[in-house]
Scaffold this active site. Structure first.
Site, PDB file in Angstrom:
ATOM      1  N   ASP A  88       5.675  48.991 -24.682  1.00 35.38           N
ATOM      2  CA  ASP A  88       4.594  48.122 -24.193  1.00 35.38           C
ATOM      3  C   ASP A  88       5.122  46.711 -23.974  1.00 35.38           C
ATOM      4  OD1 ASP A  88       4.824  47.728 -27.056  1.00 35.38           O
ATOM      5  OD2 ASP A  88       2.847  46.791 -27.079  1.00 35.38           O
ATOM      6  N   GLU A 153       3.431  47.653 -30.066  1.00 29.50           N
ATOM      7  CA  GLU A 153       4.089  46.605 -30.855  1.00 29.50           C
ATOM      8  C   GLU A 153       3.486  45.243 -30.557  1.00 29.50           C
ATOM      9  OE1 GLU A 153       6.790  43.557 -32.312  1.00 29.50           O
ATOM     10  OE2 GLU A 153       6.171  43.841 -30.235  1.00 29.50           O
TER      11      GLU A 153
HETATM   12  N1  BES Z   1      10.571  41.301 -29.820  1.00 31.84           N
HETATM   13  C1  BES Z   1       9.561  40.451 -30.368  1.00 31.84           C
HETATM   14  C2  BES Z   1      10.015  39.806 -31.670  1.00 31.84           C
HETATM   15  C3  BES Z   1      10.942  38.664 -31.386  1.00 31.84           C
HETATM   16  C4  BES Z   1      10.402  37.455 -31.002  1.00 31.84           C
HETATM   17  C5  BES Z   1      12.296  38.824 -31.423  1.00 31.84           C
HETATM   18  C6  BES Z   1      11.232  36.403 -30.675  1.00 31.84           C
HETATM   19  C7  BES Z   1      13.130  37.773 -31.079  1.00 31.84           C
HETATM   20  C8  BES Z   1      12.601  36.574 -30.699  1.00 31.84           C
HETATM   21  C9  BES Z   1       8.293  41.260 -30.580  1.00 31.84           C
HETATM   22  O1  BES Z   1       8.009  42.066 -29.476  1.00 31.84           O
HETATM   23  C10 BES Z   1       7.142  40.307 -30.708  1.00 31.84           C
HETATM   24  O2  BES Z   1       6.826  39.635 -29.759  1.00 31.84           O
HETATM   25  N2  BES Z   1       6.497  40.263 -31.873  1.00 31.84           N
HETATM   26  C11 BES Z   1       5.283  39.520 -32.049  1.00 31.84           C
HETATM   27  C12 BES Z   1       4.481  40.113 -33.157  1.00 31.84           C
HETATM   28  C13 BES Z   1       3.316  40.930 -32.741  1.00 31.84           C
HETATM   29  C14 BES Z   1       2.493  41.340 -33.916  1.00 31.84           C
HETATM   30  C15 BES Z   1       2.488  40.376 -31.631  1.00 31.84           C
HETATM   31  C16 BES Z   1       5.572  38.105 -32.435  1.00 31.84           C
HETATM   32  O3  BES Z   1       6.580  37.822 -33.094  1.00 31.84           O
HETATM   33  O4  BES Z   1       4.755  37.257 -32.077  1.00 31.84           O
HETATM   34 MN    MN Z   2       9.669  43.121 -28.874  1.00 33.47          MN
HETATM   35 MN    MN Z   3       7.132  40.725 -27.888  1.00 35.83          MN
END
Ligand code: BES
Ligand code: MN
Ligand code: MN
Length: 458
Positions: A88, A153
């Protein structure tokens, strides 16, 4: 050069073509009207797992978006790796800020631009390509592989914890590998050993039955927008310290060795500031920028709305005011604890003249890897061979909620082998993936299978 690396190099064009196909599917998980696209993307993933050589792959329905699960278990006696990723993506808006449209992948300057290029479609497929390359080269893979690719995710993985809990046997493995993070910089590969957790709240303040003329009624009733401003202003001070009682109680302090390790990384505040276009950097006193991002919790306003925001002036006292707040957590803060503490603080700070509602939108635990585990050493060797430089160990300020869950429920180490870059524009217009990193990432994934597979008693 090993034979599998030669196979990977010969297939670069096809990998890119296949990635473009995937990036054309607008699998935006927040958008209920995109359900059909989500399902098409899950089906695409299943078909790709099978064409790469998985012996089984299925699309599994959940209460939300489907999970894709596939296996190649042709290496009896060898360790098993569980590859996790997400198909997603975040919404593409604002569309007018994209140089090329978000779902028409375009290559410019050695990068592929599209929503999901780095987060996470381009990163999850590196492992599928690596599986295929091993099979094409040797007819086998040096490890057993399980793939778990979810579609929720970006909305906090609401269905996945129950799936993991109910499928512990099926998901049994010796380590989880996730490529969904960034490298420290283009010339400094890294392995991520820590993630922050998250709590996401919406605060709604209600005043009168409806909006009021600010002349006829102003001065006689509270303005919910004003009350919200008072309240939010008290949650964090101007020095960056969070004032919610007990907020820092369970924060694990950085060790002296970690602080030294962070300081040894090539980071420049001046460059960081310039790259972001920030007039000044801002954060909690007594901590460096990397410490603030990686190892200290935050409280931020992500959205704020009330009253009249159109052109010109309208004299009105709004009936309601709203804010979206997020807290990034560090070990050992828990989402339940922080939700409770922040909710209580908000209810206590709100004046009696408004009604307050606090909704919990989603959350997840922070995580720290056991850095001495041989799985991380294996990843380190693989990254070194693929990228030509020994990776440094870093933490990440962002969150991948299911990672802590894997560690807790499956009781195995997680290896965060990310090949993104910090300027990939995740969640923003013009998201991209560097093509060198994509191709070297496939090599690193293939080499990791080799290195991890060669470990005894993994
Ligand atoms: N891949 C990201 C996590 C990430 C963010 C890795 C920045 C490296 C740098 C993941 O898909 C993400 O965006 N996670 C969200 C959390 C989610 C619960 C919406 C986030 O960190 O905001
Ligand atoms: Mn991610
Ligand atoms: Mn993300």
């Amino acid at each position: 050069m090993s034979a599998v690396i030669a196979t990977i190099r010969a297939e670069q064009t096809r990998y890119l073509h296949q990635l473009s196909e995937l990036l054309r599917l607008p699998s935006v998980s927040t958008d209920a009207s995109k359900k059909a696209e989500i399902v098409r993307t899950a089906e695409w993933m299943k078909a790709r797992l099978l064409s790469a050589g998985c012996t089984t792959a299925e699309v599994i329905a959940t209460d939300g978006h489907p999970i894709v699960y596939g296996e190649w278990l042709g290496a009896p006696g060898k360790p098993t790796l569980l590859v996790y990723g997400h198909y997603d993506v975040q919404p593409a808006e604002p569309l007018d800020k994209w140089i090329s449209p978000p779902f028409e992948p375009t290559i410019r300057d050695g990068r592929i631009y599209a929503r999901g290029a780095s987060d996470d479609k381009g990163q999850v497929v590196i492992h599928i390509n690596a599986l295929e390359a091993h099979l094409k080269t040797h007819g086998s893979v040096p490890v057993n592989l399980k793939f778990l690719i979810e579609g929720e995710e970006e909305i906090g993985s609401p269905s996945l914890p129950a799936f993991v809990a109910a499928n512990q046997q099926r998901l049994r493995c010796d380590a989880v590998v996730v490529s969904d993070t960034a490298m420290f910089s283009k010339d400094q590969p890294s392995i991520t050993y820590g993630l922050r957790g998250l709590v996401y709240l919406q605060v709604d303040l209600f005043g009168t039955h409806g909006d009021l003329h600010s002349g006829s009624f102003g001065g006689a009733v509270v303005n919910p927008a004003m009350a919200l401003a008072w309240l939010l202003g008290k949650l964090k001070d101007e020095k960056g310290k969070i004032k919610v009682p007990g907020f820092y109680d369970n924060v694990v302090k950085l060790t002296a060795a970690e602080r030294r390790a962070f300081k040894s990384l090539k980071h420049s505040d001046a460059k960081f500031k310039r790259d972001l276009g920030a007039p000044e950097l801002f954060g909690e006193a007594g901590f460096t920028t990397l410490e603030r991002i990686w190892a200290r919790p935050t409280l931020d306003i992500n959205g704020l709305w009330a009253g009249f925001t159109g052109q010109g002036a309208k004299t009105v006292i709004p009936a309601e005011a709203h804010a979206k707040l997020s807290m990034r957590l560090v070990p050992n803060q828990t989402p339940a604890e922080i939700t409770k503490k922040v909710t209580q603080a908000i209810k206590k700070l709100a004046p009696k003249s408004v009604r307050v509602e606090v909704q919990n939108l989603h959350g997840g635990d922070g995580w720290l890897a056991p850095t001495e585990h041989p799985a991380l050493a294996a990843a380190s060797r693989a990254v070194k061979q693929a990228f030509g430089k020994t990776p440094v160990f870093v933490r990440e300020g962002g969150s991948i909620p299911i990672v802590a869950n894997f560690a807790r429920v499956l009781k195995v180490p997680c290896v965060l082998l990310g090949v993104g870059l910090n300027d990939d524009n995740l969640h923003a217009p013009n998201e991209k993936l560097d093509l060198d990193n994509f191709h070297k990432g496939i090599e690193a994934a293939a080499l990791f299978m080799q290195e991890f597979g060669a470990q005894k008693g993994a």
